[in-house]
Design an enzyme around this catalytic site. Sequence first.
Site, PDB file in Angstrom:
ATOM      1  N   ILE A  22      35.001  40.632  58.018  1.00  0.00           N
ATOM      2  CA  ILE A  22      35.251  41.676  58.838  1.00  0.00           C
ATOM      3  C   ILE A  22      34.315  42.945  58.894  1.00  0.00           C
ATOM      4  CG2 ILE A  22      37.184  43.383  59.328  1.00  0.00           C
ATOM      5  CD1 ILE A  22      39.042  41.041  58.839  1.00  0.00           C
ATOM      6  N   ILE A  95      38.108  44.764  50.926  1.00  0.00           N
ATOM      7  CA  ILE A  95      37.977  43.934  49.876  1.00  0.00           C
ATOM      8  C   ILE A  95      39.811  43.512  49.405  1.00  0.00           C
ATOM      9  CG2 ILE A  95      37.828  43.948  47.266  1.00  0.00           C
ATOM     10  CD1 ILE A  95      35.509  45.606  47.833  1.00  0.00           C
ATOM     11  N   TYR A 158      51.558  34.321  52.518  1.00  0.00           N
ATOM     12  CA  TYR A 158      50.884  35.608  52.161  1.00  0.00           C
ATOM     13  C   TYR A 158      51.370  36.123  50.928  1.00  0.00           C
ATOM     14  CZ  TYR A 158      47.819  39.224  53.234  1.00  0.00           C
ATOM     15  OH  TYR A 158      46.703  40.313  53.312  1.00  0.00           O
ATOM     16  N   LYS A 165      49.366  44.718  49.845  1.00  0.00           N
ATOM     17  CA  LYS A 165      49.010  45.280  51.325  1.00  0.00           C
ATOM     18  C   LYS A 165      50.072  46.504  51.611  1.00  0.00           C
ATOM     19  CE  LYS A 165      45.073  43.051  52.581  1.00  0.00           C
ATOM     20  NZ  LYS A 165      43.744  43.712  52.452  1.00  0.00           N
TER      21      LYS A 165
HETATM   22  P1  NAD Z   1      35.755  38.200  53.290  1.00  0.00           P
HETATM   23  O1  NAD Z   1      35.725  37.215  52.518  1.00  0.00           O
HETATM   24  O2  NAD Z   1      34.443  38.021  54.059  1.00  0.00           O
HETATM   25  O3  NAD Z   1      35.768  39.516  52.581  1.00  0.00           O
HETATM   26  C1  NAD Z   1      36.612  39.978  51.145  1.00  0.00           C
HETATM   27  C2  NAD Z   1      35.516  40.598  50.556  1.00  0.00           C
HETATM   28  O4  NAD Z   1      36.086  40.777  49.093  1.00  0.00           O
HETATM   29  C3  NAD Z   1      34.216  39.483  50.019  1.00  0.00           C
HETATM   30  O5  NAD Z   1      33.115  40.409  50.408  1.00  0.00           O
HETATM   31  C4  NAD Z   1      34.555  39.629  48.473  1.00  0.00           C
HETATM   32  O6  NAD Z   1      33.351  39.719  47.848  1.00  0.00           O
HETATM   33  C5  NAD Z   1      35.268  40.988  48.311  1.00  0.00           C
HETATM   34  N1  NAD Z   1      35.827  40.907  46.744  1.00  0.00           N
HETATM   35  C6  NAD Z   1      36.818  40.112  46.069  1.00  0.00           C
HETATM   36  N2  NAD Z   1      36.812  40.381  45.049  1.00  0.00           N
HETATM   37  C7  NAD Z   1      36.145  41.534  44.843  1.00  0.00           C
HETATM   38  C8  NAD Z   1      35.493  42.236  43.557  1.00  0.00           C
HETATM   39  N3  NAD Z   1      36.306  41.899  42.358  1.00  0.00           N
HETATM   40  N4  NAD Z   1      34.450  43.173  43.599  1.00  0.00           N
HETATM   41  C9  NAD Z   1      34.001  43.372  44.821  1.00  0.00           C
HETATM   42  N5  NAD Z   1      34.301  42.738  46.016  1.00  0.00           N
HETATM   43  C10 NAD Z   1      35.363  41.807  45.870  1.00  0.00           C
HETATM   44  O7  NAD Z   1      37.030  38.286  54.276  1.00  0.00           O
HETATM   45  P2  NAD Z   1      37.593  39.303  55.244  1.00  0.00           P
HETATM   46  O8  NAD Z   1      39.096  38.487  56.022  1.00  0.00           O
HETATM   47  O9  NAD Z   1      36.672  40.018  56.129  1.00  0.00           O
HETATM   48  O10 NAD Z   1      38.433  40.422  54.313  1.00  0.00           O
HETATM   49  C11 NAD Z   1      38.084  41.691  54.201  1.00  0.00           C
HETATM   50  C12 NAD Z   1      39.349  42.430  54.165  1.00  0.00           C
HETATM   51  O11 NAD Z   1      40.130  42.209  55.596  1.00  0.00           O
HETATM   52  C13 NAD Z   1      40.290  42.126  53.251  1.00  0.00           C
HETATM   53  O12 NAD Z   1      41.269  43.414  52.567  1.00  0.00           O
HETATM   54  C14 NAD Z   1      41.604  41.347  53.848  1.00  0.00           C
HETATM   55  O13 NAD Z   1      42.670  41.555  52.986  1.00  0.00           O
HETATM   56  C15 NAD Z   1      41.361  42.214  55.229  1.00  0.00           C
HETATM   57  N6  NAD Z   1      42.200  41.223  56.405  1.00  0.00           N
HETATM   58  C16 NAD Z   1      41.551  40.023  56.601  1.00  0.00           C
HETATM   59  C17 NAD Z   1      42.338  39.697  57.517  1.00  0.00           C
HETATM   60  C18 NAD Z   1      42.022  37.946  58.271  1.00  0.00           C
HETATM   61  O14 NAD Z   1      42.510  37.235  58.626  1.00  0.00           O
HETATM   62  N7  NAD Z   1      40.572  37.464  57.759  1.00  0.00           N
HETATM   63  C19 NAD Z   1      43.419  40.110  58.643  1.00  0.00           C
HETATM   64  C20 NAD Z   1      43.767  41.221  58.082  1.00  0.00           C
HETATM   65  C21 NAD Z   1      43.222  41.993  57.064  1.00  0.00           C
HETATM   66  O1  0WE Z   2      44.118  39.329  53.346  1.00  0.00           O
HETATM   67  C1  0WE Z   2      43.804  38.086  53.604  1.00  0.00           C
HETATM   68  C2  0WE Z   2      43.078  37.248  52.555  1.00  0.00           C
HETATM   69  C3  0WE Z   2      43.677  37.399  51.475  1.00  0.00           C
HETATM   70  C4  0WE Z   2      43.010  36.470  50.200  1.00  0.00           C
HETATM   71  C5  0WE Z   2      42.460  35.219  50.475  1.00  0.00           C
HETATM   72  C6  0WE Z   2      42.182  34.474  49.556  1.00  0.00           C
HETATM   73  C7  0WE Z   2      41.649  32.992  49.768  1.00  0.00           C
HETATM   74  C8  0WE Z   2      40.705  32.596  48.563  1.00  0.00           C
HETATM   75  C9  0WE Z   2      43.218  36.918  48.927  1.00  0.00           C
HETATM   76  N1  0WE Z   2      42.630  36.012  48.051  1.00  0.00           N
HETATM   77  C10 0WE Z   2      42.236  34.880  48.174  1.00  0.00           C
HETATM   78  N2  0WE Z   2      41.966  33.972  47.172  1.00  0.00           N
HETATM   79  C11 0WE Z   2      41.098  33.142  47.313  1.00  0.00           C
HETATM   80  O2  0WE Z   2      40.831  32.366  46.197  1.00  0.00           O
HETATM   81  N3  0WE Z   2      44.093  37.743  55.137  1.00  0.00           N
HETATM   82  C12 0WE Z   2      44.998  38.716  55.749  1.00  0.00           C
HETATM   83  C13 0WE Z   2      43.643  36.583  55.496  1.00  0.00           C
HETATM   84  C14 0WE Z   2      44.853  35.834  55.189  1.00  0.00           C
HETATM   85  O3  0WE Z   2      45.322  34.921  54.096  1.00  0.00           O
HETATM   86  C15 0WE Z   2      46.514  34.495  54.110  1.00  0.00           C
HETATM   87  C16 0WE Z   2      47.043  34.703  55.314  1.00  0.00           C
HETATM   88  C17 0WE Z   2      46.150  35.382  56.200  1.00  0.00           C
HETATM   89  C18 0WE Z   2      46.229  35.777  57.458  1.00  0.00           C
HETATM   90  C19 0WE Z   2      47.082  33.626  53.143  1.00  0.00           C
HETATM   91  C20 0WE Z   2      48.338  33.061  53.497  1.00  0.00           C
HETATM   92  C21 0WE Z   2      48.870  33.171  54.692  1.00  0.00           C
HETATM   93  C22 0WE Z   2      48.097  33.999  55.591  1.00  0.00           C
END
Ligand code: NAD
Ligand code: 0WE
Length: 274
Positions: A22, A95, A158, A165
């Site tokens: 994202i 993050i 979740y 969150k």
């Molecule tokens: P992503 O894996 O691309 O990004 C997650 C990032 O968190 C990675 O770049 C990882 O390096 C970083 N991270 C984790 N532990 C860390 C640490 N100790 N130090 C520094 N960085 C660290 O996945 P994403 O889905 O783009 O996630 C970005 C944000 O969006 C998160 O806060 C996630 O909760 C939120 N989000 C994701 C979704 C989804 O469905 N993918 C939906 C809503 C919100």
């Molecule tokens: O915030 C998130 C991702 C959160 C996340 C995902 C992982 C996968 C790999 C946090 N920690 C980890 N650790 C790992 O080792 N989202 C909003 C995406 C997400 O994650 C889910 C979801 C959705 C949506 C997990 C369970 C159910 C729905």
Amino acid sequence: MLKPLMEGKKGLIMGLANDKSIAWGIAQALNEHGAQLAISYQNEALEKRVKPLAAQLDKEPLLLQCDVSDSASVESCFKKLADEWGKIDFLVHAIAFSDRNQLRGRTIDTTRDNFAMTMNISCFSFLEACKYASPLMADGGAVVTLTYMGSERVLPNYNIMGVAKAALEAAVRYAAMDMGEQGVRVNAISAGPVKTLAASGIGDFRKMLHWNALNSALERNITPEEVGYAALGLLSDCGTGITGEVLHVDSGYHIQGMLRMKNIDRDVEVLTEG
Ligand code: NAD
Ligand code: 0WE
């Protein structure tokens, strides 16, 4: 030609892992509108993924390593930013992390250690980033973090991330009050599900995407680009009256009170397939 919205603005994006992130959707939208970016990545393994993305931006970004589990790493990242630029106009926090094995089963079975770690990486890191960004935003600025609807309602698996969150969204409101007097706005974007690295390996994620597409107001999923343009609105002068807000970029899924009757057969198919 209209003036680009981020012309002359500089800022840090934390949480870029790869081109599915994202954070990358946000980086591209800000880049398109003339922003100068600094990008932080967690570790060397991700540096390899981030470098070729950095090369695609119009203005060469400042690349910084930052592991938010380590306050010394966060401090040194912001120190380098201060030394290079002296000030910033925006901060993006994207993050989150929890133990993969506890993103299933019961939330009440979360361990003390994983509770602390999840809150630390997914919520405290936001407050700490705001703390270090604050002196760099003495003349105002804007912060955006990413959240998910699992903070407001219970979604299967979740689990403790939903609790983190909820804390993050509260932290956004407190940080918005803290930083308001210096003209800094602080907001969250609550994104719908997107297939990113953080979503990989989550059981039934594909079904969740289907479910959201079928039952959201727009009857489709959202893209990282759409999150990017919403972030552009909040971080640019389009957003000057908005702070402490949680903006949903989720095709309207969060307003729905009941699944769509016309899709009920397709919903059943989605749930029972595979
Ligand atoms: P992503 O894996 O691309 O990004 C997650 C990032 O968190 C990675 O770049 C990882 O390096 C970083 N991270 C984790 N532990 C860390 C640490 N100790 N130090 C520094 N960085 C660290 O996945 P994403 O889905 O783009 O996630 C970005 C944000 O969006 C998160 O806060 C996630 O909760 C939120 N989000 C994701 C979704 C989804 O469905 N993918 C939906 C809503 C919100
Ligand atoms: O915030 C998130 C991702 C959160 C996340 C995902 C992982 C996968 C790999 C946090 N920690 C980890 N650790 C790992 O080792 N989202 C909003 C995406 C997400 O994650 C889910 C979801 C959705 C949506 C997990 C369970 C159910 C729905």
